[in-house]
Design a protein around this motif. Structure first.
Motif, PDB file in Angstrom:
ATOM      1  N   MET A   1       0.819  -1.179   0.000  1.00 31.64           N
ATOM      2  CA  MET A   1       0.000   0.000   0.000  1.00 31.64           C
ATOM      3  C   MET A   1       0.848   1.222   0.000  1.00 31.64           C
TER       4      MET A   1
ATOM      5  N   SER B   1       2.102  -2.059  -2.245  1.00 31.26           N
ATOM      6  CA  SER B   1       2.276  -0.980  -3.227  1.00 31.26           C
ATOM      7  C   SER B   1       3.220  -1.323  -4.363  1.00 31.26           C
TER       8      SER B   1
ATOM      9  N   ASP C   1      -6.999   7.579   2.690  1.00 32.15           N
ATOM     10  CA  ASP C   1      -6.943   6.119   2.816  1.00 32.15           C
ATOM     11  C   ASP C   1      -7.978   5.598   3.806  1.00 32.15           C
TER      12      ASP C   1
ATOM     13  N   ASN D   1      -2.586   6.681  -2.777  1.00 29.47           N
ATOM     14  CA  ASN D   1      -3.207   5.418  -3.182  1.00 29.47           C
ATOM     15  C   ASN D   1      -4.474   5.668  -3.983  1.00 29.47           C
TER      16      ASN D   1
ATOM     17  N   ALA E   1      -3.947  -0.196  -6.247  1.00 21.23           N
ATOM     18  CA  ALA E   1      -2.889   0.499  -5.513  1.00 21.23           C
ATOM     19  C   ALA E   1      -2.054  -0.447  -4.666  1.00 21.23           C
TER      20      ALA E   1
END
Length: 502
Positions: free
Chosen positions: A1, A84, A145, A179, A251
Motif C-alpha cells: 500500500m 504498493s 486512505d 493510493n 494500488a
C-alpha cells in the motif's frame, strides 16, 4: 500500500564511504549469511529473498517460518502481499495501453471517468492520466486512505468521495503519495478495456510471465498452500488475518512470491522481452522510469516515475518501490544499468526488507556496507520509540476523575461526513458503541476517557493503529454537534473524518 520514503516503508540507511579496500559480498552464500543475521537481529518470523543478475537467478529462497511459533519454512515460492509494489504493474498497464493507442497518457482523466472530481473544478477537468501515476495530484500523502480501509465501498464509490478531500499543495508543484489516484488508474483500465485492472494484469503480465502463483486478491489464499501469515511486529509478532484490499487493489492488491517477482524484474530490465517473447512494447520502461515528479530533501536525485521511484546512488541508477500491507512489508529494487534486481518479501512490519535489499544492491555496486545491519536495527528501534512516545504523550495528558458533560443518551445518534459517510453511536446499557456503517470491521465500544472524550476499544486488532479516542464536540449550548478523532498513526487518518451529528 505505502511506499518509500515515508514511515511505513522507509528504510533510509547511512552507509560509510570511508572504508578502503572493503570486501564486498557478491555470492549467494554471503547473502544467505546476511539474511540469517537479519532474521535474528530484527526478530521477525520470516521472509524471502530474490536476486537476479545479468539475466540469471542468483537466489530465490526463504528464511525463517511462514507463521511465528510454527515450523513451516519460507521458501522462494511462499506467497506474501507485495502491497504498493502492485503500482508498477498498474502503471505498466496504463503505459502499455498508451503505446498501443488505446488511451492517451496526456488526456484528461474525465475522458475515461466522467465522474472524476477532486478539490478544484479546474484541476478536475485538466488532471491527466499521467498525473495519477506520479503523486502530483495535490493530495497529501496517504490522505483519504481512511475512505477505503476495511470498507465495503467499491473502487468507484471510493473515487467519488475524493472530491471532499482538501488540497495539500499546488497541483503538479509538490509531492503527496496517493493510493487514491492509483485506484482511479485501475478504473481507467476498466473504462478503456472493459476489464478490471486485475484481469488486465493477469492476461497481459502474469500469464505471459508464467507467474502462476501470483494472486490479485486475498480471497483465493485460503485454498492455496505455502502462504505466509501477516504479523504485528510491535505486538511480539502476533499473527493476524489477511485483510481484503479488493476495493483498492490497483494500488496494492497483488500477492506474490520471490520466484515470481524475479520474472517481473527480468522483464522490466529486458524492456519488455521475456524468454524470446515480447510482453510489452519497447519504450514502456523509458516512460515509467522517466522522472516525473522530483522529491524534495536528501542529498541525491530522487524522483517519482510512473509506479516507481528513481534515484542515483554513487553514479548508479536505481529503480525501486516499497510496499506495506497489514502485517507485511516488501521492497523491490533494480539497478537496471547494472542488470541487477532484488526483491525482499516479509511477514513483518519492520525495516528489514529495505535494509536487506539495500545491502544486496550496495554489495554488487561496490558501495560500502559496513554497519548496515546495526544501523538498520537502530533505526527500527528509534521508530518503535517514537511510536511509544506518541502514545505515552496521550496517556500523560489524560485527566483522571472527570465525568461526561451530558447524559450518555445525548451522545447517541447518527453522524455524517460527506467524505466518509455515516457513523452511528448507539447506547447499549451502560456503554456506547461506535459503528462505522461502511466499514463494520472498524466497529468499537467506547469507554470514558476524560470530559467528553472516550477511548475507542476496537473489536478487531488493526495493523496500522491501536490506541485512539473520539471527542464529542459540543456547541455553546451544550448540544452535541459532531465527532473529532485522535487515532495516532502514520497511515490511516481518522482525523480527516469530520462527522456532524444529524
Amino acid at each position: 500500500m505505502k511506499s518509500f520514503p515515508f514511515p511505513r516503508f522507509a528504510s533510509v540507511l547511512l552507509f560509510s564511504l570511508l572504508v578502503p579496500f572493503f570486501a564486498f559480498a557478491q555470492t549467494a552464500e554471503d547473502f544467505r549469511t546476511a539474511a540469517q543475521e537479519a532474521l535474528t537481529a530484527f526478530g521477525v518470523p520470516g521472509f524471502s529473498v530474490g536476486i537476479i543478475k545479468d539475466g540469471k537467478v542468483v537466489m530465490a529462497e526463504g528464511f525463517g517460518t511462514r507463521t511465528a511459533g510454527k515450523t513451516e519454512k519460507v521458501d522462494g515460492n511462499t506467497l506474501f502481499a507485495i502491497a504498493s509494489n502492485t503500482k508498477a504493474f498498474v502503471a505498466s498497464s496504463i503505459v502499455k495501453l498508451h503505446l498501443e493507442g488505446q488511451l492517451d497518457l496526456d488526456a484528461p482523466v474525465r475522458d475515461y471517468l466522467p465522474y472524476f472530481q477532486v478539490y478544484d473544478e479546474y484541476v478536475s477537468s485538466h488532471m491527466m492520466v499521467r498525473d495519477l501515476l506520479c503523486h502530483r495530484a495535490g493530495l497529501g500523502t496517504f490522505s483519504g486512505d481512511v475512505i477505503w480501509y476495511k470498507s465495503a465501498l467499491s473502487a468507484e464509490q471510493v473515487i467519488r468521495q475524493v472530491m471532499y478531500l482538501p488540497q495539500a499543495y499546488e497541483w503538479r508543484s509538490g509531492y503527496g503519495y496517493s493510493n487514491l489516484m492509483f485506484i482511479t488508474a485501475g478504473e481507467v483500465i476498466r473504462a478503456v478495456t472493459g476489464k478490471s485492472w486485475d484481469e488486465y494484469v493477469r492476461e497481459n503480465f502474469l500469464q505471459p510471465l508464467e507467474m502462476n502463483r501470483t494472486q490479485t486478491s486475498v480471497t483465493p489464499l485460503a485454498e492455496l498452500d505455502n502462504v505466509a501469515t501477516p504479523h504485528l511486529s510491535r505486538h511480539d509478532n502476533q499473527p493476524i488475518p489477511y485483510v481484503n484490499w479488493d476495493n483498492m487493489g490497483a494500488a496494492g492488491g497483488i500477492i506474490s512470491s520471490a520466484a515470481d517477482m524475479l520474472k517481473w524484474l527480468e522483464l522490466q530490465m529486458a524492456h519488455g522481452q521475456w524468454q524470446g517473447k515480447t510482453v510489452f512494447p519497447e519504450g514502456l520502461t523509458a516512460t515509467t522510469w522517466r522522472p516525473h515528479n522530483p522529491l524534495a530533501g536528501g542529498t541525491s536525485f530522487t524522483s517519482a516515475g510512473l509506479g516507481w521511484f528513481l534515484r542515483m546512488r554513487e553514479g548508479h541508477r536505481l529503480v525501486n518501490h516499497g510496499g506495506g500491507y497489514d502485517g507485511m512489508y516488501s521492497q523491490v529494487m533494480m539497478a537496471p544499468d547494472d542488470n541487477l534486481g532484488v526483491v525482499v518479501l516479509t511477514n513483518s512490519m519492520t525495516g528489514l526488507s529495505g535494509a536487506l535489499a539495500n545491502y544486496i544492491v550496495n554489495s554488487y555496486l561496490g558501495i560500502a556496507t559496513e554497519g548496515w545491519l546495526t544501523d538498520a536495527v537502530k533505526q527500527q528501534e528509534r521508530g518503535n520509540q517514537a511510536w511509544d512516545e506518541r502514545h505515552q504523550e496521550r496517556l500523560n495528558a489524560r485527566v483522571m476523575n472527570t465525568s461526561p458533560s451530558l447524559p450518555m443518551a445525548s451522545y447517541a445518534g447518527e453522524y455524517f461526513d460527506p467524505m466518509y459517510g455515516k457513523i452511528e453511536v448507539k447506547q447499549q446499557g451502560e456503554t456506547l458503541e461506535l459503528n462505522f456503517l461502511t466499514a463494520p470491521k472498524l466497529n468499537a465500544t467506547l469507554s470514558h476517557w476524560h470530559y467528553d472524550t472516550w477511548l475507542i476499544n476496537w473489536k478487531e486488532t488493526h495493523a496500522w493503529f491501536d490506541f485512539g479516542t473520539v471527542q464529542f464536540e459540543l456547541d455553546n449550548n451544550r448540544k452535541v454537534t459532531g465527532l473529532g478523532f485522535d487515532v495516532p498513526n502514520d497511515d490511516i487518518f481518522f482525523h480527516e473524518i469530520k462527522a456532524e451529528k444529524q
